[in-house]
Design an enzyme around this catalytic site. Structure first.
Site, short mmCIF file in Angstrom:
data_model
loop_
_atom_site.label_atom_id
_atom_site.label_comp_id
_atom_site.label_asym_id
_atom_site.label_seq_id
_atom_site.Cartn_x
_atom_site.Cartn_y
_atom_site.Cartn_z
N SER A 152 0.29 -1.10 -0.04
CA SER A 152 0.07 -0.03 0.23
C SER A 152 0.79 1.08 -0.23
CB SER A 152 -1.07 0.11 1.12
OG SER A 152 -0.40 0.04 2.51
N ASN A 153 2.26 1.32 0.09
CA ASN A 153 2.51 2.44 0.30
C ASN A 153 3.11 2.42 -0.40
OD1 ASN A 153 3.74 3.92 3.01
ND2 ASN A 153 3.30 1.59 3.97
N ARG A 163 23.21 -14.92 2.64
CA ARG A 163 22.59 -13.15 2.74
C ARG A 163 23.07 -12.52 1.63
NH1 ARG A 163 21.02 -9.63 7.39
NH2 ARG A 163 23.58 -8.73 6.74
N LEU A 173 18.77 -5.68 4.35
CA LEU A 173 19.72 -5.80 3.48
C LEU A 173 21.21 -5.53 3.85
CD1 LEU A 173 18.06 -3.57 1.22
CD2 LEU A 173 18.09 -6.14 0.72
N HIS A 231 9.11 3.26 9.00
CA HIS A 231 9.00 1.92 9.78
C HIS A 231 8.08 2.18 10.89
CE1 HIS A 231 10.61 -1.55 12.41
NE2 HIS A 231 10.41 -0.02 13.33
N ASP A 250 16.92 0.27 11.04
CA ASP A 250 16.62 1.37 10.99
C ASP A 250 17.02 2.02 12.21
OD1 ASP A 250 13.83 -0.61 10.03
OD2 ASP A 250 13.74 -1.82 12.30
C1 GAR Z 1 3.87 -0.88 6.49
O1 GAR Z 1 3.35 -0.62 7.71
C2 GAR Z 1 5.54 -0.65 7.32
O2 GAR Z 1 5.24 0.58 7.85
C3 GAR Z 1 5.92 -1.85 7.54
O3 GAR Z 1 5.35 -3.01 6.66
C4 GAR Z 1 3.98 -1.75 6.65
C5 GAR Z 1 4.01 -2.23 5.09
O4 GAR Z 1 2.49 -2.35 4.63
N1 GAR Z 1 7.59 -1.87 7.15
C6 GAR Z 1 8.43 -2.96 8.00
O5 GAR Z 1 8.00 -2.90 9.56
C7 GAR Z 1 9.59 -2.64 8.12
N2 GAR Z 1 10.59 -2.91 9.21
P1 GAR Z 1 1.92 -2.37 3.08
O6 GAR Z 1 2.90 -3.49 2.32
O7 GAR Z 1 1.13 -2.21 2.75
O8 GAR Z 1 3.34 -0.91 2.45
#
Ligand code: GAR
Length: 199
Positions: free
Chosen positions: A14-15, A66, A94, A110, A146
């Site tokens: 979604s982001n 990795r 990464l 995050h 992070d």
């Molecule tokens: C979001 O809440 C983002 O902040 C989090 O995963 C979700 C992804 O949502 N990211 C992390 O936790 C990274 N450590 P999305 O796939 O709908 O964008």
């Protein structure tokens, strides 16, 4: 020339979709030129295909080591040569070589008010700590998880009846505009987009 953005996802994306919407309606002078996922079943990949955005899958299960996974991701990025690498729900760590290759050009979102709660289960951790406030952070990616320089944050209230699920929805609803705002700041301050990332 509009900036080229590669997004890395692991799930629904979604982001990534919010960023792509902002590129398409002119809020960002940029274009999403790649959606790369470490999971072949990530929902965001299908959405990208429907929008005719090039996709790539580098399945982490195919790599025992990795650094080999990192190398494969890096090779895809080199081919696409984006100006920005945008981690949008990308749930793999990464390695330093890849991160340093894209230093200053790799962003992550995050779901916490960093430096509080790096890593996983941030919403449950905020609830367990009795926090009144929670939120999300966009930051530059550095080798330490992070912990890179913060670009921007959004705060949301924690409500008395919140569960990790309701809190995560409230945070996610604010993440989309936050990421677009962070990218707008980056584009505005970076001058002409680079053809290649900072070494
Ligand atoms: C979001 O809440 C983002 O902040 C989090 O995963 C979700 C992804 O949502 N990211 C992390 O936790 C990274 N450590 P999305 O796939 O709908 O964008």
């Amino acid at each position: 020339m509009s900036a080229r953005i590669a997004t890395l996802i692991s799930g629904r994306g979604s982001n990534f979709l919010a960023i792509d919407d902002a590129c398409r309606d002119g809020r960002l002078d940029a274009e999403v030129v790649l959606v790369l996922s470490n999971r072949p079943d990530a929902g965001g990949l299908q959405a990208a295909r429907e929008r005719r955005i090039p996709v790539a899958v580098v399945d982490h299960d195919d790599y025992a080591v990795r650094s080999d996974f990192d190398r494969a991701v890096g090779e895809v990025l080199e081919r696409v040569a984006p100006d920005w690498v945008v981690l949008a729900g990308f749930m793999r760590v990464l390695g330093a070589d890849l991160v340093e290759r894209w230093a200053g050009r790799m962003l992550n979102i995050h779901p916490s008010l960093l430096p509080r709660y790096p890593g996983l289960d941030t919403h449950a951790k905020a609830l367990a700590a009795g926090d009144q406030e929670h939120g999300a952070t966009v930051h530059f990616v550095t080798p330490e998880l992070d912990a890179g320089p913060i670009i921007t944050q959004v705060r949301v209230p924690v409500l008395p009846d919140d569960t990790a699920a309701t809190l995560s929805q409230r945070v996610l609803a604010c993440e989309h505009a936050l990421y677009v705002d962070a990218l707008a700041q980056c584009l505005a301050t970076s001058g002409a987009p680079l053809a290649n990332p900072v070494d």
